[in-house]
Write a protein that holds these residues in place. Structure first.
Motif, PDB file in Angstrom:
ATOM      1  N   SER A 131     -11.666   4.191  -8.431  1.00  0.00           N
ATOM      2  CA  SER A 131     -10.788   5.355  -8.271  1.00  0.00           C
ATOM      3  C   SER A 131      -9.640   5.057  -7.314  1.00  0.00           C
ATOM      4  O   SER A 131      -8.491   5.436  -7.548  1.00  0.00           O
ATOM      5  N   LYS A 132      -9.941   4.349  -6.235  1.00  0.00           N
ATOM      6  CA  LYS A 132      -8.897   4.003  -5.272  1.00  0.00           C
ATOM      7  C   LYS A 132      -7.837   3.107  -5.910  1.00  0.00           C
ATOM      8  O   LYS A 132      -6.636   3.316  -5.734  1.00  0.00           O
ATOM      9  N   ALA A 133      -8.301   2.106  -6.679  1.00  0.00           N
ATOM     10  CA  ALA A 133      -7.354   1.223  -7.350  1.00  0.00           C
ATOM     11  C   ALA A 133      -6.534   1.991  -8.388  1.00  0.00           C
ATOM     12  O   ALA A 133      -5.332   1.749  -8.556  1.00  0.00           O
ATOM     13  N   TYR A 134      -7.198   2.914  -9.072  1.00  0.00           N
ATOM     14  CA  TYR A 134      -6.515   3.723 -10.086  1.00  0.00           C
ATOM     15  C   TYR A 134      -5.402   4.564  -9.456  1.00  0.00           C
ATOM     16  O   TYR A 134      -4.275   4.624  -9.945  1.00  0.00           O
ATOM     17  N   VAL A 135      -5.731   5.216  -8.325  1.00  0.00           N
ATOM     18  CA  VAL A 135      -4.739   6.059  -7.640  1.00  0.00           C
ATOM     19  C   VAL A 135      -3.599   5.199  -7.112  1.00  0.00           C
ATOM     20  O   VAL A 135      -2.412   5.549  -7.249  1.00  0.00           O
ATOM     21  N   ARG A 154     -10.409  10.075   1.163  1.00  0.00           N
ATOM     22  CA  ARG A 154     -11.826  10.393   1.009  1.00  0.00           C
ATOM     23  C   ARG A 154     -12.440   9.779  -0.243  1.00  0.00           C
ATOM     24  O   ARG A 154     -13.655   9.859  -0.428  1.00  0.00           O
ATOM     25  N   LEU A 155     -11.616   9.208  -1.101  1.00  0.00           N
ATOM     26  CA  LEU A 155     -12.159   8.588  -2.308  1.00  0.00           C
ATOM     27  C   LEU A 155     -13.098   7.456  -1.912  1.00  0.00           C
ATOM     28  O   LEU A 155     -12.768   6.630  -1.066  1.00  0.00           O
ATOM     29  N   LYS A 156     -14.260   7.396  -2.561  1.00  0.00           N
ATOM     30  CA  LYS A 156     -15.267   6.383  -2.233  1.00  0.00           C
ATOM     31  C   LYS A 156     -15.348   5.282  -3.276  1.00  0.00           C
ATOM     32  O   LYS A 156     -15.695   4.159  -2.958  1.00  0.00           O
ATOM     33  N   SER A 157     -15.049   5.627  -4.525  1.00  0.00           N
ATOM     34  CA  SER A 157     -15.144   4.622  -5.593  1.00  0.00           C
ATOM     35  C   SER A 157     -13.986   3.642  -5.515  1.00  0.00           C
ATOM     36  O   SER A 157     -12.819   4.041  -5.434  1.00  0.00           O
ATOM     37  N   TYR A 165       0.857  -1.179   0.000  1.00  0.00           N
ATOM     38  CA  TYR A 165       0.000   0.000   0.000  1.00  0.00           C
ATOM     39  C   TYR A 165       0.900   1.239   0.000  1.00  0.00           C
ATOM     40  O   TYR A 165       1.745   1.409   0.879  1.00  0.00           O
ATOM     41  N   VAL A 166       0.715   2.118  -0.990  1.00  0.00           N
ATOM     42  CA  VAL A 166       1.539   3.321  -1.139  1.00  0.00           C
ATOM     43  C   VAL A 166       0.765   4.501  -0.585  1.00  0.00           C
ATOM     44  O   VAL A 166      -0.388   4.735  -0.959  1.00  0.00           O
TER      45      VAL A 166
END
Length: 302
Positions: A47-51, A41-44, A27-28
């Motif tokens: 999006s979290k996987a993308y970041v 705060r990302l909920k999707s 985890y980075v």
């Protein structure tokens, strides 16, 4: 802008926690009091996987240029504080709190007093987390790229949602028309059912009446036929007795006479004079044996 002025984020670092996730990179995280809470705060999930994917790529690129540094106990406490403050506002986001808890509870971090700087060899280093110095420009470019990707994903999902909504509306209108048509068919069928039920009740009532009449006539027919049969047998018996008496009388007179009585066929019904509603039906019979000194023929029509 996601990051803003680089001068304000010049001291941002990327932290890789190898045991905080099941992935190859772990985890980075960012050691930044402003950016990391925003990421949390990302909920999707997409999006979290993308970041995470892009932060991992950026960490790998920066690790190729310079050797990552081991986290000090103070850096661990600082990052734990950042993740704790972010996790407190994430009710229901269990995986975010999980990363924070695993970082805090790692057995490789000694919570005892950190040795003095003069004797660094006495400090127990960790093998789980590494720290790479951040490049603000690269981080900003990467986040702009992430932002563009998320925007593209948003636009695509928005388009898909619009398409699905239109399709759903078409299906809804179609089903609504089908329901209206089926409702009309149901009303027609119910009307026909009511009419058929009325006819059925009437037919059953008539059938019961006719059945009673049939049973009465059947009983009368059986009774009459029995009486007729008994009377016919009685007459045949009397006729046979009379023939014998007649023969005995001729013998008493001393006469030998050949006697033949008339024999006729059964009655055959002809055509009725009317097809319906009354009329006359004539029955006829023919002579089978003509009489000789015997009984004459009975009437041949009835």
């Amino acid at each position: 802008s996601v990051i803003g002025d680089c001068s304000a984020a010049a001291q941002s670092f990327l932290i890789q926690c190898g045991h905080c996730s099941a992935g190859d990179r772990g985890y980075v995280m960012m050691q930044n009091d402003v950016l990391q809470p925003l990421i949390n705060r990302l909920k999707s999930a997409a999006s979290k996987a993308y970041v995470q994917n892009h932060l991992g790529q950026l960490f790998d690129q920066m690790s190729d240029r310079e050797e990552p540094q081991q986290l000090t106990q103070e850096a661990v406490r600082h990052q734990t504080k950042i993740m704790r403050s972010a996790a407190l506002g994430l009710r229901g986001q269990h995986h975010q709190r999980k990363h924070f808890q695993e970082l805090e509870d790692s057995p490789d971090f000694n919570e005892s007093e950190v040795p003095s700087i003069a004797t660094p060899l006495e400090c127990a280093p960790t093998t789980k987390c590494v720290l790479g110095s951040g490049s603000c420009a690269k981080i900003r470019d990467r986040f702009l790229y992430i932002q563009a990707g998320i925007q593209d994903m948003f636009d695509k999902l928005k388009g898909d949602l619009k398409e699905n909504s239109d399709t759903c509306e078409e299906v809804r209108q179609e089903k609504k028309a089908q329901i209206a048509d089926l409702t009309d068919q149901q009303r027609t069928a119910q009307t026909q059912l009511a009419s058929a039920t009325k006819d059925q009740v009437s037919s059953e009532s008539s059938s019961n009446t006719i059945s009673l009449q049939h049973n009465t006539l059947k009983s009368e027919y059986s009774k009459t036929m029995k009486e007729c049969c008994d009377e016919q047998n009685e007459l045949k018996s009397e006729l046979c007795a009379l023939e014998k008496i007649r023969g005995e009388l001729y013998k008493m007179k001393g006469q030998d006479v050949f006697i033949t009585d008339c024999e006729v066929s059964d009655f055959v019904a002809g055509q009725c004079s009317e097809t319906c509603g009354g009329g006359v039906l004539e029955k006829t019979r023919s002579i089978l044996v003509h009489p000789v000194n015997g009984m004459p023929c009975p009437p041949l029509t009835l």
